[in-house]
Design a protein around this motif. Structure first.
Motif, short mmCIF file in Angstrom:
data_model
loop_
_atom_site.label_atom_id
_atom_site.label_comp_id
_atom_site.label_asym_id
_atom_site.label_seq_id
_atom_site.Cartn_x
_atom_site.Cartn_y
_atom_site.Cartn_z
N VAL A 1 6.89 -19.67 -5.96
CA VAL A 1 6.66 -19.32 -4.55
C VAL A 1 6.29 -17.84 -4.48
O VAL A 1 6.75 -17.04 -5.29
CB VAL A 1 7.95 -19.58 -3.73
CG1 VAL A 1 7.75 -19.19 -2.28
CG2 VAL A 1 8.36 -21.02 -3.84
N LYS A 2 5.44 -17.50 -3.54
CA LYS A 2 5.08 -16.09 -3.38
C LYS A 2 5.85 -15.48 -2.21
O LYS A 2 5.86 -16.03 -1.12
CB LYS A 2 3.57 -15.98 -3.11
CG LYS A 2 2.91 -14.92 -3.99
CD LYS A 2 1.44 -14.80 -3.72
CE LYS A 2 1.03 -13.36 -3.49
NZ LYS A 2 1.64 -12.42 -4.42
N PRO A 3 6.53 -14.36 -2.43
CA PRO A 3 7.30 -13.75 -1.35
C PRO A 3 6.38 -12.95 -0.42
O PRO A 3 5.29 -12.56 -0.83
CB PRO A 3 8.26 -12.83 -2.08
CG PRO A 3 7.51 -12.42 -3.30
CD PRO A 3 6.64 -13.58 -3.68
N PRO A 4 6.83 -12.71 0.83
CA PRO A 4 6.04 -11.84 1.71
C PRO A 4 5.95 -10.43 1.11
O PRO A 4 6.91 -9.97 0.50
CB PRO A 4 6.82 -11.83 3.02
CG PRO A 4 8.20 -12.23 2.63
CD PRO A 4 8.07 -13.15 1.47
N ALA A 5 4.82 -9.80 1.27
CA ALA A 5 4.64 -8.50 0.63
C ALA A 5 5.30 -7.40 1.45
O ALA A 5 5.40 -7.48 2.67
CB ALA A 5 3.15 -8.21 0.49
N MET A 6 5.77 -6.39 0.75
CA MET A 6 6.38 -5.23 1.40
C MET A 6 5.26 -4.23 1.69
O MET A 6 4.43 -3.96 0.82
CB MET A 6 7.37 -4.63 0.41
CG MET A 6 8.18 -3.51 0.96
SD MET A 6 9.81 -4.12 1.39
CE MET A 6 10.45 -2.72 2.25
N ALA A 7 5.28 -3.67 2.89
CA ALA A 7 4.25 -2.69 3.23
C ALA A 7 4.48 -1.41 2.44
O ALA A 7 5.62 -1.01 2.21
CB ALA A 7 4.32 -2.39 4.72
N THR A 8 3.41 -0.80 1.97
CA THR A 8 3.57 0.48 1.29
C THR A 8 3.23 1.61 2.25
O THR A 8 2.57 1.40 3.27
CB THR A 8 2.65 0.57 0.05
OG1 THR A 8 1.32 0.30 0.49
CG2 THR A 8 3.04 -0.41 -1.01
N LEU A 9 3.71 2.76 1.87
CA LEU A 9 3.48 3.94 2.70
C LEU A 9 1.97 4.22 2.76
O LEU A 9 1.29 4.16 1.75
CB LEU A 9 4.20 5.12 2.04
CG LEU A 9 4.34 6.39 2.87
CD1 LEU A 9 5.26 6.14 4.04
CD2 LEU A 9 4.88 7.50 1.99
N ASP A 10 1.48 4.48 3.94
CA ASP A 10 0.05 4.76 4.04
C ASP A 10 -0.17 5.82 5.11
O ASP A 10 -0.32 5.50 6.30
CB ASP A 10 -0.71 3.47 4.35
CG ASP A 10 -2.21 3.69 4.29
OD1 ASP A 10 -2.63 4.67 3.66
OD2 ASP A 10 -2.94 2.87 4.87
N ILE A 11 -0.15 7.06 4.70
CA ILE A 11 -0.39 8.14 5.65
C ILE A 11 -1.87 8.48 5.57
O ILE A 11 -2.37 8.73 4.46
CB ILE A 11 0.45 9.39 5.30
CG1 ILE A 11 1.90 8.98 5.09
CG2 ILE A 11 0.34 10.46 6.39
CD1 ILE A 11 2.74 10.01 4.40
N PRO A 12 -2.58 8.49 6.70
CA PRO A 12 -4.00 8.81 6.62
C PRO A 12 -4.22 10.16 5.93
O PRO A 12 -3.39 11.06 6.06
CB PRO A 12 -4.43 8.88 8.08
CG PRO A 12 -3.34 8.28 8.87
CD PRO A 12 -2.13 8.21 8.04
N VAL A 13 -5.28 10.28 5.22
CA VAL A 13 -5.67 11.48 4.48
C VAL A 13 -4.74 11.75 3.28
O VAL A 13 -5.18 11.72 2.13
CB VAL A 13 -5.74 12.75 5.38
CG1 VAL A 13 -6.29 13.92 4.57
CG2 VAL A 13 -6.62 12.47 6.60
N ILE A 14 -3.43 11.93 3.54
CA ILE A 14 -2.54 12.34 2.44
C ILE A 14 -2.47 11.26 1.36
O ILE A 14 -2.55 11.55 0.17
CB ILE A 14 -1.13 12.65 2.97
CG1 ILE A 14 -1.21 13.80 3.97
CG2 ILE A 14 -0.18 13.01 1.83
CD1 ILE A 14 0.09 14.18 4.61
N SER A 15 -2.32 9.99 1.79
CA SER A 15 -2.22 8.91 0.81
C SER A 15 -3.52 8.72 0.04
O SER A 15 -3.53 8.11 -1.02
CB SER A 15 -1.84 7.61 1.50
OG SER A 15 -0.54 7.70 2.03
#
Lengths: 306, 360
Positions: free
Chosen positions: A117-131
């Motif tokens: 089974v595939k688990p729901p994905a965890m969101a990763t940090l995504d800061i515009p520009v810096i990331s």
């Protein structure tokens, strides 16, 4: 063989991911051992956390709830250990082993319906520009929240042990439980809380493997990480920042050997796969010359009458 | 309020009773577990404990009891020596694997030559392999004070990789059509650890297990080394003052348990399993820890505990095919047994009193 296929930036980023389960479990165990208890059941608590977190996040669709469930699962299992060692006064080594054997069986039983089974994905940090910055972005600013939590936890444990009253009581209990008892501290209570904390951390570490690092469920998927976490605490001489350093070191070795496998180095896969364990042994040998930093009452049973 | 009062002497009666009580409680708790899985608990427990011994096909299962019990007893006897002295070898699984690889390797080196000397040589190689693997944590502990628990356990993972490596490489059957795994030793007469009496399940490993039980009984009760082992476990300070050499004790206990685990692996590989393959090990080394504790670290107790644990393996397999009970349920069942045993051990060393609050 093509070593140029290994991207150093991605290597460091994935090293941090590989190190996080180890870090979480080892920080938990550090607190447990600082209170004078040796819990060898880390592997068992991790794997139960892994499946508890996996099952809950698949059923609810929320990775966050899964992580919380994993912490509860790990802590529940550690309750058994706390009962055995603190109230039934059983041998800590034997009880820890029992916890691991039981946890491995229990997780296999719970995980039956979740293979593939595939688990729901965890969101990763995504800061515009810096990331999106080159090099710094992927290494520091585009991970999942749990990874940052691991670093935060290390800092928090370090601060609590060094500068707070709770930390002082915890260390006193671990160094000399008879003296702590004589001073009026509740040795058993302190230790039970420490064990539960350790269980929750190990559970979270386990769920990090099944939900974020791999992410899927297979039987026995922790593959000795719990035991390496135990070794890591010795390696770190019971100091939180050194645990972080050690975890990143071991994470690095693991990621590197996986990368070398993928790059098709002339060393057989099996020998690369055994390298993290061999290196753990070597590190243990080097670090165990210095015995002075171990908590004084580590592994000893406390009973107020004796 | 419940008060625990330390007994001046551990209670002998409780010491004998706790394993029995633990088994009964585990059966009840196991029944609840099986009920939770939607099986009839009475039927499941009956299948596990009754069917292999007295059921319709008991003639088939009874020999299996010896086949599965022998490695457990052999390993647990070795572990118990160390456990008594506070030396924790928990890597028996690794020593079992290495013993099997060395034993089978020694035999396969002579293929297809037939000779009566091959099998004894394999026994020696198996014992030596297990011994060497256990000497790693032993020497590291003696020389550097390294924790033997962690080192012996890490070596299990190393041994598993080694097993994968030899079954795909060094020991791979050249006539095996590319499948991983060694030649089948069952069809190589000089190396085959055959049943000594047809249909009894009795092979050389079973004989070795019985010998190990007797020798360890003699060692612990009649020999100064056995006395030193017991003394170190029960009163480490007294042992130090009494001139017990801890280095020798560590080397002996770890070496012995490694040797016995290696023997168990070798007998398994050359007999019931028949070959070295990637999934050759089935966790006997870990289950033997439960066996050692369940048998109270006493040779006779271990013999009985080993047979009981073998029963749960066989009964578990029957329950798996007849009732669809998951294999992991048996593992949980075995784990629970150790929990209840450890918890009940309290009664051996402590007396429980119900006192009014404030009186204590």
């Amino acid at each position: 063989m093509d070593l140029s296929a290994i991207n150093p930036v991605l290597l460091i980023a994935s090293l941090m991911v590989a190190a996080t389960p180890l870090l979480l479990a080892a920080i938990g165990e550090l607190v447990v051992e600082k209170s004078g208890v040796l819990n060898l059941g880390v592997e068992g608590m991790m794997i139960v956390g892994a499946i508890a977190g996996f099952a809950v996040s698949v059923e609810t669709g929320s990775p966050l709830l899964g992580l919380i469930a994993a912490m509860i699962g790990g802590a529940l299992l550690s309750c058994l250990f706390a009962f055995l060692t603190q109230f039934a006064l059983a041998n800590q080594v034997a009880s820890g082993l029992a916890l691991t054997l039981f946890g491995l069986g229990l997780s296999a039983l719970m995980g039956q319906g979740y293979v593939g089974v595939k688990p729901p994905a965890m969101a990763t940090l995504d800061i515009p520009v810096i990331s999106d910055l080159p090099v710094i972005g992927p290494i520091f600013f585009s991970h999942d929240p749990v990874l940052y939590f691991g670093v935060f936890l290390t800092a928090a444990v370090w601060y609590a042990l060094k500068f707070t009253r709770i930390g002082l009581v915890l260390r006193a209990t671990g160094e000399n439980h008879d003296a702590a008892h004589a001073l009026g501290y509740h040795v058993i209570r302190v230790r039970v809380i420490a064990i539960l904390f350790g269980g929750a951390c190990a559970g979270l570490g386990g769920a990090y493997i099944s939900l974020i690092r791999v992410p899927q469920w297979t039987e026995g998927m922790t593959a000795g990480i719990g035991w390496i976490a135990l070794a890591l605490v010795v390696f770190a001489s019971w100091k939180p920042w050194r645990v972080l350093l050690g975890a990143y070191l071991f994470g690095g070795i693991n990621v590197l050997q996986l990368n070398l496998q993928a790059a098709g180095v002339a060393i057989p896969v099996e020998y690369l796969a055994m390298s993290p364990y061999v290196i753990t042994i070597v590190v243990l040998v080097i670090m165990s010359r210095d015995k002075t930093s171990a908590p004084g009452s580590l592994g000893r049973i406390f009973h107020a009458s004796s | 309020m419940i008060v625990l009062e330390k007994r001046p002497q551990p209670s002998r009666a409780w010491s004998l009773m706790t394993p029995v009580v633990a088994v009964v409680i585990t059966m009840i708790a196991g029944g609840l577990l099986f009920a939770a899985l939607g099986k009839n608990p009475a039927e499941a427990i009956g299948t596990i404990f009754w069917e292999p011994l007295f059921g319709e096909y008991a003639f088939f299962y009874r020999p299996q009891l010896l086949v599965k019990g022998a490695p457990l007893v052999l390993i647990a006897i070795g572990l118990s020596l160390g456990f008594r002295a506070g030396i924790w070898n928990i890597g028996a699984e690794g020593q079992y694997i290495v013993g099997a690889i060395c034993g089978a390797g020694a035999g396969l080196a002579f293929y297809p030559m037939e000779s009566v000397f091959i099998f004894p040589l394999m026994v020696l190689a198996g014992a030596l392999g297990g011994w060497c693997w256990a000497m790693i944590p032993a020497l590291l502990k003696v020389k550097f004070g390294t924790n033997e628990i962690l080192v012996s356990l890490m070596l299990v993972y190393v041994a598993e990789q080694l097993l994968a490596s030899v079954s795909l490489g060094l020991l791979k059957n050249p006539q095996g059509f590319g499948f991983p795994g060694s030649r089948n030793l069952q069809s190589y007469e000089s190396a085959f650890n055959a049943e000594l009496i047809e249909g009894s399940g009795m092979h050389w490993g079973v004989v070795a297990a019985f010998i190990a039980v007797i020798l360890s009984y003699v060692l612990l009760n009649k020999h100064i080394l056995g006395f030193n082992i017991r003394l170190t476990g029960e009163a480490p300070r007294a042992a130090r003052f009494g001139g017990v050499n801890p280095t020798r004790l560590i080397l002996f206990c770890l070496g012995m348990s490694g040797m016995l685990a290696g023997l168990a692996g070798m007998f398994e590989a050359s007999g019931p399993a028949g070959q070295i393959s990637i999934d050759f090990n089935v966790g006997y080394g870990f289950t033997a820890i439960i066996v050692a504790f369940l048998g109270r670290l006493h040779p006779v107790g271990i013999l009985l505990a080993g047979l009981l644990m073998a029963l749960t393996y066989i009964g578990g397999e029957i329950a798996q095919s007849n009732l669809g009970l998951p294999a992991a349920a048996i593992q949980v069942f075995q784990g629970m047994l150790l929990f209840f045993l450890l918890a009940l051990d309290l009664l051996t060393n402590f007396r429980i009193r119900f006192a009014a609050k404030g009186a204590a």
